[in-house]
Design an enzyme around this catalytic site. Structure first.
Site, PDB file in Angstrom:
ATOM      1  N   GLN A 143       1.021  -1.512  -0.460  1.00 32.88           N
ATOM      2  CA  GLN A 143       0.070  -0.165   0.070  1.00 32.88           C
ATOM      3  C   GLN A 143       0.591   1.546  -0.500  1.00 32.88           C
ATOM      4  O   GLN A 143       2.055   1.473   0.727  1.00 32.88           O
ATOM      5  CB  GLN A 143      -0.863   0.237   1.254  1.00 32.88           C
ATOM      6  N   SER A 146       1.133   6.484   2.618  1.00 33.58           N
ATOM      7  CA  SER A 146       0.940   7.825   3.113  1.00 33.58           C
ATOM      8  C   SER A 146       2.882   8.521   2.944  1.00 33.58           C
ATOM      9  O   SER A 146       3.499   7.958   2.119  1.00 33.58           O
ATOM     10  CB  SER A 146       1.765   6.656   4.622  1.00 33.58           C
ATOM     11  N   SER A 178       4.595  -1.279   4.142  1.00 34.79           N
ATOM     12  CA  SER A 178       5.144  -2.096   4.233  1.00 34.79           C
ATOM     13  C   SER A 178       4.922  -3.226   3.240  1.00 34.79           C
ATOM     14  O   SER A 178       4.698  -3.499   2.188  1.00 34.79           O
ATOM     15  CB  SER A 178       3.555  -2.964   5.429  1.00 34.79           C
ATOM     16  N   GLU A 261      -9.373  -2.772   6.193  1.00 36.52           N
ATOM     17  CA  GLU A 261      -7.420  -2.409   7.326  1.00 36.52           C
ATOM     18  C   GLU A 261      -7.964  -2.275   8.037  1.00 36.52           C
ATOM     19  O   GLU A 261      -6.820  -3.072   9.738  1.00 36.52           O
ATOM     20  CB  GLU A 261      -7.125  -1.223   6.315  1.00 36.52           C
TER      21      GLU A 261
END
Ligand SMILES: Cc1cc2nc3c(=O)[nH]c(=O)nc-3n(C[C@H](O)[C@H](O)[C@H](O)COP(=O)(O)OP(=O)(O)OC[C@H]3O[C@@H](n4cnc5c(N)ncnc54)[C@H](O)[C@@H]3O)c2cc1C
Length: 417
Positions: A143, A146, A178, A261
């Site tokens: 993902q 951020s 991650s 999530e």
């Protein structure tokens, strides 16, 4: 598609029995005792990228076996490689599979985040291209949301995608991604219109991590593990058919990913598998079990731990019944993470000065120190404690919302760092 065809008329209990039988014969049961939990905590400290690669390969191989046995994508339509069964069948599989080792890393993120987003928002071509490889274990995902200046305020992101002939050129920096260094594909958010308010100018892209210009650099954390990355995107070409949902309509698509999530993150109750008896033994071993202060801290921890567990059960029941638990998830996540704070601090405090040791010099190979140092992952990931408090304040308690002065302004005019 070569998975075993689903037994269409099979009721949930027959399916459950078939799943349980297959798992018992094929899957590796995970020990749930405290010693195993402590060993897992200490093992993360020395993990190399090669170790991580081996774990990813094992996760992909396991996913392939699940697929071949006809248990991958239980509620995913058969035309995309799934079993075409119901949400109740999927819940039965999750319950039966819980005691066994589960795929981790990019394989898990593909199933948990990419698959639902593509299934709900993808074109027919995107579904046929991306969902089968996720279910077969061929493709792992990460993902890329951020950024250094956009975490809690995700809509403030500044990675840009500029139109270019048959697609887009993407430039920017992401962070805390991650397993990005081991993923095949990434879910990426980029700004495509700077002249509308921040939520309205974002586009959701499916990015090939092997594309030139994508560079994921692992970040080592205080625990010694390095599964997060900062990901640099330099003139990365993304084809037009990689837009998930509408151009500038990414915020709606994001909600599917964030909901899934959060759904995964509410299950963080407990202390990485260290059970209550082990806490009592830890306090006794350090001569603290009979002191009033320790007893008070332990009682507080135990009470909250149990309360959070019951609330989690209520949420699980709601989900099983097809009811969206909504902001209740924030209550459970917050309770769970406050507990981690209470417990992780106590585990180290009980050791006195020896609590400052680490690794093999420390009690239990440093497992309690790892618990302490690792506490910020669940406390920040999936929405920080402060953000959960905002959600609870605004959506459950009905308190006045935070002032949001940039909500209706063109993003170009919003003051940024
Ligand atoms: C375990 C883990 C896994 C992650 N995985 C991924 C991933 O795979 N992909 C990805 O893109 N990102 C990932 N992240 C990043 C994560 O989404 C962000 O760290 C998180 O959203 C917080 O953003 P930030 O770190 O920029 O902190 P900031 O948003 O800068 O927050 C800093 C501090 O300010 C507080 N704060 C911010 N806004 C408010 C407010 N409105 N009111 C009150 N307090 C506020 C915060 O609570 C925090 O204490 C992961 C993070 C963790 C810890």
């Amino acid at each position: 598609m070569c998975s075993t065809p689903p037994v269409q008329s099979e009721d949930v209990e027959r399916f459950r029995a078939r799943a349980a039988g297959w798992l018992a014969a094929n899957a590796e049961q995970v020990a749930h005792d405290s010693n195993t939990a402590k060993a897992r905590l200490t093992a993360t400290a020395g993990m190399t990228v090669d170790d991580q690669r081996a774990e990813v390969a094992a996760a992909k191989a396991w996913q392939r076996r699940v697929f071949d046995a006809g248990f991958a994508g239980i509620a995913v339509p058969a035309e995309y490689g799934g079993q075409g069964l119901t949400a109740a069948h999927a819940a039965a599989w999750r319950e039966e599979a819980a005691p066994y080792a589960r795929p981790a890393g990019p394989t898990a993120l593909g199933n948990a985040l990419a698959l639902p987003a593509i299934l709900h928002h993808g074109t027919e071509a995107q579904k046929r291209r991306h969902i089968p490889p996720i279910l077969r274990g061929d493709a792992g995902w990460c993902q890329l949301f951020s950024e250094p200046g956009a975490g809690s305020d995700l809509a403030g992101l500044t990675t840009r995608a500029e139109p270019n002939g048959d697609g887009w050129i993407v430039t920017g920096q992401k962070v805390w991604n991650s397993f990005a260094h081991l993923a095949d594909w990434g879910l990426l958010l980029a700004r495509t219109d700077w002249d509308v308010p921040k939520h309205r100018g974002i586009t959701y892209l499916l990015v090939d991590m092997k594309e030139p210009g994508v560079e994921a650099r692992p970040l080592r954390q205080a625990t010694g593990s390095a599964e997060f990355n900062e990901t640099f995107l330099t003139d990365v070409h993304v084809p037009a058919d990689a837009v998930l949902g509408a151009v500038n309509g990414g915020w709606g698509v994001i909600q599917t990913t964030l909901t899934n999530e959060r759904a995964g993150l509410t299950g963080i109750i407990g202390f990485s598998g260290i059970d209550w008896d082990a806490w009592v033994e830890h306090a006794r071993a350090h001569g603290a079990l009979d002191t009033a202060v320790t007893r008070d801290r332990m009682a507080r921890m135990y009470t909250r731990w149990r309360l959070a567990g019951w609330l989690q059960q209520r949420i699980d029941d709601a989900r099983r019944a097809g009811i969206d638990p909504g902001p209740q998830s924030s209550v459970v996540k917050l309770l769970g993470t406050i507990d981690i704070d209470l417990g992780a601090s106590l585990g180290v405090d009980l050791q006195g000065a020896a609590g400052m040791l680490a690794g093999n010099d420390a009690v239990d190979g440093g497992a309690w120190q790892q618990l302490f140092l690792g506490q910020w992952s669940p406390r920040i990931g999936g929405g920080t404690e402060q953000i959960q408090r905002n959600v609870i304040g605004e959506r459950i308690l009905g308190l006045p919302p935070e002032p949001r002065t940039d909500k209706d302004r063109p993003f170009r005019e919003v003051l940024r760092n």
